[in-house]
Write an enzyme that holds these catalytic residues in place. Structure first.
Site, PDB file in Angstrom:
ATOM      1  N   GLU A 279       0.833  -1.212   0.000  1.00  0.00           N
ATOM      2  CA  GLU A 279       0.000   0.000   0.000  1.00  0.00           C
ATOM      3  C   GLU A 279       0.866   1.260   0.000  1.00  0.00           C
ATOM      4  OE1 GLU A 279      -3.016   0.308  -0.608  1.00  0.00           O
ATOM      5  OE2 GLU A 279      -3.718  -1.755  -0.390  1.00  0.00           O
TER       6      GLU A 279
ATOM      7  N   GLY B 148       9.819   6.848  -6.577  1.00  0.00           N
ATOM      8  CA  GLY B 148       9.553   8.258  -6.296  1.00  0.00           C
ATOM      9  C   GLY B 148       9.007   8.487  -4.895  1.00  0.00           C
ATOM     10  N   TYR B 149       8.727   9.766  -4.585  1.00  0.00           N
ATOM     11  CA  TYR B 149       8.171  10.138  -3.285  1.00  0.00           C
ATOM     12  C   TYR B 149       8.953   9.447  -2.162  1.00  0.00           C
ATOM     13  CZ  TYR B 149       4.390  11.684  -6.302  1.00  0.00           C
ATOM     14  OH  TYR B 149       3.666  12.302  -7.288  1.00  0.00           O
TER      15      TYR B 149
ATOM     16  N   TYR C 280      -6.397   5.983   4.945  1.00  0.00           N
ATOM     17  CA  TYR C 280      -6.590   4.943   3.931  1.00  0.00           C
ATOM     18  C   TYR C 280      -5.703   3.724   4.217  1.00  0.00           C
ATOM     19  CZ  TYR C 280      -5.823   2.058  -0.058  1.00  0.00           C
ATOM     20  OH  TYR C 280      -5.677   0.947  -0.843  1.00  0.00           O
TER      21      TYR C 280
ATOM     22  N   ASP D 143      -9.610   4.918  -1.184  1.00  0.00           N
ATOM     23  CA  ASP D 143      -8.556   5.557  -1.967  1.00  0.00           C
ATOM     24  C   ASP D 143      -9.171   6.188  -3.211  1.00  0.00           C
ATOM     25  OD1 ASP D 143      -9.163   3.403  -3.591  1.00  0.00           O
ATOM     26  OD2 ASP D 143      -7.090   2.714  -3.812  1.00  0.00           O
TER      27      ASP D 143
END
Length: 356
Positions: free
Chosen positions: A38, A82-83, A121, A139
């Protein structure tokens, strides 16, 4: 009030059982797999996550090993997703779990929400999918499915809409709250949004178990729903990169531990567009003498809220090891291939064949 009947809910769970995709984290019975997947799937496509998940699990198979993992190695494994703050928070959470929860993810939704990097979430997904607890997990896919099901034109960025749908799902679970039903219902909503009620293009309504009861399907309004207000225009930042090398050895800068691309390695640079002569003057301020300077192709990288427009110069300099300190390191091609360098610099990594 929005309602989802028991029959409609059961139609979805039956559809999910018969149509769910085979995914490496699905049905393993491991809460760690649910949580890790997730976090990886936030803002990232499933097809991109699958191989990264398998590689990550091979190196870091459980929560204790994640808590102890070297940060640079963690970032290297995360590269391409990413992130990167997600990976930092993932490890912080693992360390908290080891210190306070015997290295296990709690079952309780509110307790999960209190952990680093876990929002409503993710907490709902872990609690419901891993433990069968009757809590919602809403989500973007679920928002799309339910706004179409009810034909709601409210902006999906409005937090009140998510709360409405969480209330709707809780009402379903008041009628049916056995763990298998909960798992299948929540995952069925997600699966429906990912494979049938898709985000781009027309939904595949004829394949949908809700086609006879979906408001959007009946009135053909799926081109208008969901409504999503436009994001603010991204800020453009001009950057100049200095790719400083001595043969096959490169000088790299480690970014700060907080903020954008935290703790990752990058080619040194400055947030301005510099001409060749300005670039030479800038590096000389730092005691770097350019034996040779060559302009490289420009590049652009898009983040969620900003864009980097990059000008780059290759700077050949002797004895760059003398420039090393706690922020700068030297790495040859073999060493650099194992370091976490974000995809923002992919064009230059490829240019020097620094990635497989």
């Amino acid at each position: 009030m929005n309602t989802i009947s028991t029959n409609t809910a059961e139609a979805l769970t039956g559809w999910y059982i018969n149509n769910k995709r085979s995914l490496p984290w699905r049905d393993t019975g491991m809460p760690y797999d649910v949580w890790l997947s997730e976090i990886m799937l936030q803002q990232t496509r499933i097809e991109a996550v699958k191989p990264k998940f398998l590689l990550f699990k091979k190196d870091i198979p459980d929560i204790p090993s994640l808590a102890q993992c070297d940060r640079d190695h963690l970032m290297r494994l995360w590269e391409g997703l990413g992130y990167y703050s997600r990976a930092v928070n993932l490890q912080k959470c693992a360390q908290t779990l080891v210190n306070k929860y015997n290295g296990k993810l709690p079952e309780d939704y509110k307790t999960l929400c209190s952990l680093p990097g876990i929002g409503p979430y993710t907490a709902g997904a872990v609690s419901s999918i891993a433990y069968g607890k009757p809590v919602p997990a809403v989500d973007g896919n679920v928002l799309r499915v339910l706004t179409r099901y009810f034909a709601i034109s409210k902006d999906v960025r409005d937090p009140s809409l998510r709360k409405e749908f969480e209330k709707d799902i809780r009402s379903v679970f008041e009628q049916r709250h056995d763990p298998d039903f909960v798992r299948c219902f929540n995952q069925g909503l997600m699966e429906l949004g990912e494979t049938v009620c898709v985000p781009n293009g027309a939904p595949h309504c004829m394949l949908c178990p809700w086609k006879d009861v979906c408001s959007c399907c009946r009135n053909k309004s799926y081109d208008r729903i969901p409504y999503r207000s436009p994001l603010k225009k991204r800020k453009i930042i001009e950057r100049t990169l200095f790719i400083i090398r001595d043969g096959d050895t490169f000088l790299l800068h480690k970014r700060p531990d907080t903020g954008l691309l935290a703790s990752l390695y990058e080619f040194p640079g400055i947030e301005r567009k510099l001409s060749r002569s300005e670039a030479i003057a800038e590096i000389e301020k730092h005691g770097i003498h350019a034996v040779r300077i060559k302009a490289l192709p420009s590049s652009k990288h898009i983040f969620t809220h900003l864009e980097w427009h990059m000008t780059a110069y290759e700077i050949t300099s002797a004895q760059i090891e003398s420039l090393m300190n706690h922020e700068y390191i030297c790495a040859d091609k073999k060493e650099l291939s194992k370091m976490a360098v974000p995809s923002a610099f992919k064009k230059y990594l490829d240019w020097y064949e620094l990635r497989d």
